[in-house]
Motif scaffolding. Structure first.
Motif, PDB file in Angstrom:
ATOM      1  N   UNK A 124       0.854  -1.181   0.000  1.00 18.27           N
ATOM      2  CA  UNK A 124       0.000   0.000   0.000  1.00 18.27           C
ATOM      3  C   UNK A 124       0.893   1.235   0.000  1.00 18.27           C
ATOM      4  N   UNK A 125       0.377   2.393  -0.424  1.00 19.56           N
ATOM      5  CA  UNK A 125       1.198   3.605  -0.353  1.00 19.56           C
ATOM      6  C   UNK A 125       1.557   4.025   1.067  1.00 19.56           C
ATOM      7  N   UNK A 126       0.954   3.416   2.077  1.00 15.88           N
ATOM      8  CA  UNK A 126       1.248   3.782   3.456  1.00 15.88           C
ATOM      9  C   UNK A 126       1.673   2.554   4.249  1.00 15.88           C
ATOM     10  N   UNK A 127       2.576   2.754   5.185  1.00 17.71           N
ATOM     11  CA  UNK A 127       2.987   1.659   6.058  1.00 17.71           C
ATOM     12  C   UNK A 127       1.837   1.250   6.963  1.00 17.71           C
ATOM     13  N   UNK A 128       1.887  -0.005   7.390  1.00 16.72           N
ATOM     14  CA  UNK A 128       0.877  -0.517   8.314  1.00 16.72           C
ATOM     15  C   UNK A 128       1.607  -1.089   9.522  1.00 16.72           C
ATOM     16  N   UNK A 129       2.069  -0.185  10.404  1.00 15.86           N
ATOM     17  CA  UNK A 129       2.923  -0.592  11.515  1.00 15.86           C
ATOM     18  C   UNK A 129       2.182  -0.682  12.840  1.00 15.86           C
ATOM     19  N   UNK A 130       0.845  -0.626  12.803  1.00 14.43           N
ATOM     20  CA  UNK A 130       0.074  -0.764  14.026  1.00 14.43           C
ATOM     21  C   UNK A 130       0.065   0.465  14.906  1.00 14.43           C
ATOM     22  N   UNK A 131       0.559   1.587  14.389  1.00 14.74           N
ATOM     23  CA  UNK A 131       0.594   2.816  15.180  1.00 14.74           C
ATOM     24  C   UNK A 131      -0.525   3.782  14.825  1.00 14.74           C
ATOM     25  N   UNK A 132      -1.286   3.453  13.791  1.00  9.28           N
ATOM     26  CA  UNK A 132      -2.389   4.290  13.362  1.00  9.28           C
ATOM     27  C   UNK A 132      -3.359   3.426  12.561  1.00  9.28           C
ATOM     28  N   UNK A 133      -4.426   4.047  12.080  1.00 12.97           N
ATOM     29  CA  UNK A 133      -5.404   3.317  11.269  1.00 12.97           C
ATOM     30  C   UNK A 133      -4.716   2.717  10.053  1.00 12.97           C
ATOM     31  N   UNK A 134      -5.064   1.482   9.731  1.00 15.62           N
ATOM     32  CA  UNK A 134      -4.476   0.811   8.572  1.00 15.62           C
ATOM     33  C   UNK A 134      -4.824   1.527   7.273  1.00 15.62           C
ATOM     34  N   UNK A 135      -3.998   1.364   6.244  1.00 14.08           N
ATOM     35  CA  UNK A 135      -4.317   1.889   4.917  1.00 14.08           C
ATOM     36  C   UNK A 135      -5.275   0.968   4.171  1.00 14.08           C
ATOM     37  N   UNK A 136      -5.737   1.439   3.033  1.00 13.13           N
ATOM     38  CA  UNK A 136      -6.599   0.646   2.154  1.00 13.13           C
ATOM     39  C   UNK A 136      -5.769  -0.436   1.470  1.00 13.13           C
ATOM     40  N   UNK A 137      -6.317  -1.663   1.422  1.00 13.92           N
ATOM     41  CA  UNK A 137      -5.648  -2.739   0.688  1.00 13.92           C
ATOM     42  C   UNK A 137      -6.481  -3.228  -0.493  1.00 13.92           C
ATOM     43  N   UNK A 138      -7.737  -2.769  -0.618  1.00 14.40           N
ATOM     44  CA  UNK A 138      -8.569  -3.207  -1.727  1.00 14.40           C
ATOM     45  C   UNK A 138      -9.965  -2.628  -1.623  1.00 14.40           C
ATOM     46  N   UNK A 139     -10.863  -3.138  -2.475  1.00 19.70           N
ATOM     47  CA  UNK A 139     -12.243  -2.655  -2.508  1.00 19.70           C
ATOM     48  C   UNK A 139     -13.201  -3.829  -2.668  1.00 19.70           C
ATOM     49  N   UNK A 140     -14.339  -3.719  -1.990  1.00 13.75           N
ATOM     50  CA  UNK A 140     -15.434  -4.659  -2.207  1.00 13.75           C
ATOM     51  C   UNK A 140     -16.196  -4.243  -3.454  1.00 13.75           C
ATOM     52  N   UNK A 141     -16.997  -5.150  -3.991  1.00 10.52           N
ATOM     53  CA  UNK A 141     -17.715  -4.861  -5.229  1.00 10.52           C
ATOM     54  C   UNK A 141     -18.943  -3.978  -5.031  1.00 10.52           C
ATOM     55  N   UNK A 142     -19.173  -3.514  -3.807  1.00  9.61           N
ATOM     56  CA  UNK A 142     -20.167  -2.463  -3.599  1.00  9.61           C
ATOM     57  C   UNK A 142     -19.508  -1.083  -3.599  1.00  9.61           C
ATOM     58  N   UNK A 143     -18.177  -1.042  -3.788  1.00  8.25           N
ATOM     59  CA  UNK A 143     -17.448   0.213  -3.886  1.00  8.25           C
ATOM     60  C   UNK A 143     -16.826   0.699  -2.601  1.00  8.25           C
ATOM     61  N   UNK A 144     -17.156   0.081  -1.459  1.00  6.92           N
ATOM     62  CA  UNK A 144     -16.579   0.520  -0.195  1.00  6.92           C
ATOM     63  C   UNK A 144     -15.167  -0.050  -0.034  1.00  6.92           C
ATOM     64  N   UNK A 145     -14.246   0.747   0.542  1.00  9.04           N
ATOM     65  CA  UNK A 145     -12.857   0.295   0.672  1.00  9.04           C
ATOM     66  C   UNK A 145     -12.685  -0.756   1.759  1.00  9.04           C
ATOM     67  N   UNK A 146     -11.648  -1.575   1.579  1.00  9.97           N
ATOM     68  CA  UNK A 146     -11.243  -2.580   2.562  1.00  9.97           C
ATOM     69  C   UNK A 146      -9.895  -2.149   3.122  1.00  9.97           C
ATOM     70  N   UNK A 147      -9.832  -1.989   4.432  1.00 10.56           N
ATOM     71  CA  UNK A 147      -8.602  -1.564   5.097  1.00 10.56           C
ATOM     72  C   UNK A 147      -7.916  -2.756   5.751  1.00 10.56           C
TER      73      UNK A 147
END
Length: 396
Positions: free
Chosen positions: A191-214
């Motif tokens: 992802x364009x952002x690190x996921x080090x557990x210090x803040x909200x995770x970044x987006x890793x994909x999308x569901x087919x209803x258009x909402x993001x998956x973090x």
């Protein structure tokens, strides 16, 4: 493309996959240079077009890093365009990270290039009722590889229990037509952002209803699956906050792992198995113990800090190799999460492996380990789930 060549390509890609990803702080985006498309989507006013998603106030280029040519056929993994209502994504569905060599003793199928086109609503809408997840693709990771629901072909839990299927250390495998897919949190998707557990995770994909998956993290040290009360995840694995609106989280180690249903209005053109659509969320049906052989008994140490090389000891139990004896010699390949062993030695039933943990490796989530023995006949593979994690503190 044959599986051995694919493995060679993914080995070459490993050096690229593990480079630190760019962050929005490295190159701030001037909103005046973007054209709004609707919802949180924007496109650059220059060519080639770059698509941005406004995520908690930041304009994030989610896809450029993944528009590489992973299988060396002259076509990018993902290609983007849009119309008035949709972001339109053409995808080859081909992993841009290391995978196991398929077919193998755990899976008889090969990974094949696909020709997917998915349409994500620019303005996803909440639905009054939950739509059950179909079989086949249910969403797409940023690298163009698809998510499947938690069930295997027979309708049982594919991740846990007696019906557990063989997934590689990047949490994927191909089905009969060669579609490589994820049933759980794909730890190798960047992802364009690190996921080090210090803040909200970044987006890793999308569901087919258009909402993001973090990713799994809600805030510093707190995974979304741990939330209680009004902020707890619903049966679809989603919730709302003031910055992101409604969104989903992956839940490592807890059903339904990625999605439990569609909370939004589903874009039907994305669905291949429409006859399996129903109303309501899915339910866990895992039962019994996994049938997969537990040849890998332990990985020690079970954690390590990022940005360094580490020596790990993998202990094997030959008595667990029930169908065929554990091969002699050194495995051809050992992988832990996204990290391939740089060197492998064997002392009896112990493997001594060196791995380089990337500086921006996902922190706090458990990785799987798998190893492969080449030889005559079917490639022998062994797997252990949830045996290693990256931490920010040295193990005492």
């Amino acid at each position: 493309m044959n599986s051995v060549l694919m493995h060679g390509l993914t080995q070459l890609l490993l050096a690229v996959v593990l480079l630190p990803a760019a962050t929005a702080d490295d190159a701030p985006v001037d909103p005046a240079t973007l054209t709004p498309l609707g919802g949180n989507w924007y496109v650059s006013q220059t060519q080639p077009a770059v698509y941005y998603f406004r995520d908690a106030g930041r304009f994030v280029d989610l896809f450029t890093w993944h528009q590489k040519d992973s299988n060396n056929d002259g076509i990018a993994n993902v290609r983007l365009q849009h119309d008035q209502n949709f972001l339109i994504i053409d995808s080859q569905g081909y992993p841009n990270h290391p995978t196991a060599i398929f077919p193998n003793a755990g899976n008889p199928n090969s990974i094949r290039v696909q020709n997917f086109q998915f349409r994500l609503p620019l303005k996803p809408q909440r639905n009054d009722q939950i739509t059950t997840l179909p079989m086949g693709p249910i969403g797409m990771a940023l690298n163009g590889v698809v998510f499947f629901n938690p069930f295997e072909q027979g309708g049982m839990n594919a991740v846990a229990g007696y019906s557990e299927v063989w997934l590689d250390s990047c949490c994927g495998h191909p089905q009969q037509t060669g579609v490589y897919h994820y049933h759980k949190y794909p730890v190798c998707v960047k992802s364009p952002f690190r996921d080090d557990g210090r803040q909200h995770s970044p987006i890793i994909g999308f569901a087919f209803d258009g909402f993001p998956i973090y990713g799994p993290w809600e805030s510093s040290g707190v995974q979304a699956k741990e939330l209680q009360g009004e902020q707890a995840l619903d049966v679809c694995n989603g919730h709302s906050d003031s910055e992101r609106g409604y969104h989903y989280h992956v839940t490592p180690g807890r059903f339904p792992y990625v999605l439990g249903g569609y909370r939004g209005v589903l874009e039907m053109s994305n669905i291949r198995a429409r006859g399996t659509l129903r109303i309501g969320s899915i339910e866990d049906n895992a039962s019994g113990e996994s049938r997969l052989p537990r040849v890998i008994q332990s990985v020690v140490p079970g954690s390590a800090v990022p940005g360094q090389k580490h020596r790990l000891v993998i202990t094997l139990d030959p008595t667990q190799a029930v169908r065929q004896p554990l091969p002699d010699g050194v495995p051809e390949w050992v992988q832990i999460g996204p990290f391939e062993a740089l060197s492998i030695e064997r002392e009896g039933n112990r493997l001594l492996v060196d791995v380089e943990i990337a500086a921006d490796a996902p922190v706090g989530v458990l990785f799987d380990c798998h190893l492969e023995f080449a030889g005559a006949g079917v490639r022998r593979v062994y797997k252990a789930n949830d045996v290693f994690r990256v931490t920010l503190e040295e193990q005492k």
